[in-house]
Design an enzyme around this catalytic site. Structure first.
Site, short mmCIF file in Angstrom:
data_model
loop_
_atom_site.label_atom_id
_atom_site.label_comp_id
_atom_site.label_asym_id
_atom_site.label_seq_id
_atom_site.Cartn_x
_atom_site.Cartn_y
_atom_site.Cartn_z
N ASP A 171 2.01 -30.55 -28.96
CA ASP A 171 2.09 -31.53 -30.06
C ASP A 171 1.26 -32.81 -29.96
O ASP A 171 0.54 -33.16 -30.87
CB ASP A 171 3.55 -31.93 -30.27
N ARG A 203 8.41 -39.33 -25.46
CA ARG A 203 8.15 -38.70 -26.77
C ARG A 203 6.92 -39.35 -27.44
O ARG A 203 6.48 -40.42 -27.04
CB ARG A 203 9.37 -38.90 -27.69
N GLU A 403 12.85 -29.38 -20.34
CA GLU A 403 11.77 -29.03 -21.26
C GLU A 403 10.41 -29.23 -20.57
O GLU A 403 9.51 -28.42 -20.72
CB GLU A 403 11.89 -29.93 -22.51
#
Ligand code: GLC
Length: 438
Positions: A171, A203, A403
């Site tokens: 991403d 993030r 993750e």
């Protein structure tokens, strides 16, 4: 045996994330729906101990396929407001080919299903049963590949484009940074949900999200029409990871069609696509002086000179010749494989944009490691492959099924923590696969 208990823990993660409707969420709260490439890896994990769940995973994803062959990156099987952007934002109903019975996104993710079906075949004990299932699903995957070649290979070179960074699966990679500079999106008003579940230092930033939202707004304006998107999207990229996965999946579909018998036309089509793709991925995406495959920015007509974990993925589809493969391995080991670093950082540890904590800008991801492991083995680079596998297992065993992970051994040990979502499904699924013999 520690391996056995790790497998047991991994199974519990998968079972815990499995949902009544027959699909598995990547991670509680953070990702509460079905994601396309996650589902593929999850099915591989389940296949080792519960083949019925593996089949359900694939079935429920393909049930959301669009009439034109497109497979969305998210399927909204249930309502849940812990994630942004959700079904109301993506509005798949804008496109007349989207399914009527379920909401989905209008962007896709790497086409893993071809090699996943092959893996299910190899893992399953009862070949007759699994072939029956494969027979019932394989044409949907074939149709998806036809969609890619007819809609997203605009120069007819066997290389398909992605029109959104979320389609790459990686991403917020620094690879996209210069593309963001060509855009100037408004500051959208939206409520991020991810940062309520995970520390925001791990993030993407809000400004990065403005760009992600802006491209989807554009696609929605065109009702997700591929031709218009190809003409107008500020983000149009040929990604080595996405294309390598497509080539590998073509190869696997060919093998499965041969086993099933009587699919000459489809085999011919897939073979001819792969011939072209293999020539052009080397011609267009390989950079010999950097010893790596690069992304090609189609919108701005140039290669993006940055090395990330996707740069080595063509090993997975057998694209490089032996000399190129050796060079790739040297680049990997010199830049990413230093003794105080776990393999494989998602972004060049020597690059100035490298960030050990932030998502796809540096941390280690287990699915990319799995792809790299199989790519290295394809070229008999057994020692390096073993290192990738052992590093992956050490991280999971000492820190948990996170993750992503800090690539620095020192920092990882000091903080004693992984990053992002906990009990993350593909980390668990691929741990099972790494530890299983089949
Ligand atoms: C993140 C990852 C993406 C993955 C999704 C669900 O967005 O970048 O690759 O599919 O989470 O796990």
């Amino acid at each position: 045996m520690p391996e056995k208990s790790l497998i047991e823990k991994a199974k519990r993660v998968l079972i815990g994330n499995f949902q009544k409707k027959g699909f598995t969420i990547p991670s509680k709260n953070l990702y509460p729906f079905q994601w396309k490439w996650d589902s593929g890896f999850i099915a591989i994990g389940f296949a080792h101990f519960d083949i019925e769940k593996a089949k359900k995973e694939i079935y429920s994803l393909l049930d959301a396929q669009w009439e034109n062959g497109f497979i969305p990156h998210i399927v909204f099987h249930t309502k849940n407001d812990s994630y942004f952007p959700g079904a109301e934002f993506h509005k798949s109903s804008l496109n007349s080919k989207s399914p009527k019975h379920i909401d989905t996104s209008g962007i896709t993710q790497p086409p893993v299903l071809g090699f996943v079906l092959e893996k299910l075949y190899d893992i399953a004990d009862n070949k007759k049963e699994i072939l029956k299932f494969i027979k019932s699903q394989i044409n949907k995957v074939y149709k998806n590949h036809q969609y890619f070649y007819s809609k997203r290979d605009i120069n007819n070179e066997g290389l398909v484009y992605i029109y959104h960074n979320w389609e790459s699966g990686t991403d917020n990679s620094p690879v996209w940074d210069n593309i963001w500079k060509t855009m100037n999106p408004p500051r959208y008003k939206f409520e991020r949900k991810d940062t309520t579940h995970v520390d925001s230092s791990q993030r993407p930033t809000n400004r990065e999200y403005d760009h992600y939202i802006d491209i989807i707004e554009l696609a929605k304006k065109f009702n997700y029409d591929d031709n218009k998107i190809a003409k107008h999207s500020p983000f149009l990229v040929q990604d080595p990871l996405f294309n390598s996965i497509l080539i590998r999946s073509n190869e696997c579909l060919i093998r499965l069609y041969k086993i099933l018998g009587g699919n000459e036309e489809k085999i011919k089509y897939l073979k001819s696509k792969n011939e072209k793709s293999l020539i052009n991925i080397n011609k267009k995406l390989y950079n010999s002086s950097m010893g790596a495959y690069l992304h090609f920015d189609l919108r701005n007509g140039k290669k993006i000179p940055l090395i990330c974990s996707s740069s080595f993925s063509p090993l997975f589809c057998g694209a490089p010749d032996l000399e190129m493969a050796q060079k790739l391995k040297s680049t990997l080991m010199e830049k990413f494989g230093k003794h105080d670093y776990y393999l494989c950082s998602s972004f060049d540890p020597e690059g100035k944009q490298h960030d050990q904590k932030k998502y796809w800008r540096g941390p280690v991801w287990i699915n990319l490691n799995w792809i790299l492991y199989h790519g290295l083995r394809r070229y008999q680079f057994e020692e390096t492959a073993k290192r990738v596998k052992n590093d992956s297992l050490e991280l999971v065993d000492t820190l948990g099924f996170y993750e992503y992970f800090n690539p620095s051994k020192k920092t990882s040990k000091e903080s004693n923590k992984g990053y992002g979502g906990e009990n993350f499904s593909w980390t668990a699924a691929l741990t099972i696969d790494f530890l299983s013999r089949k």
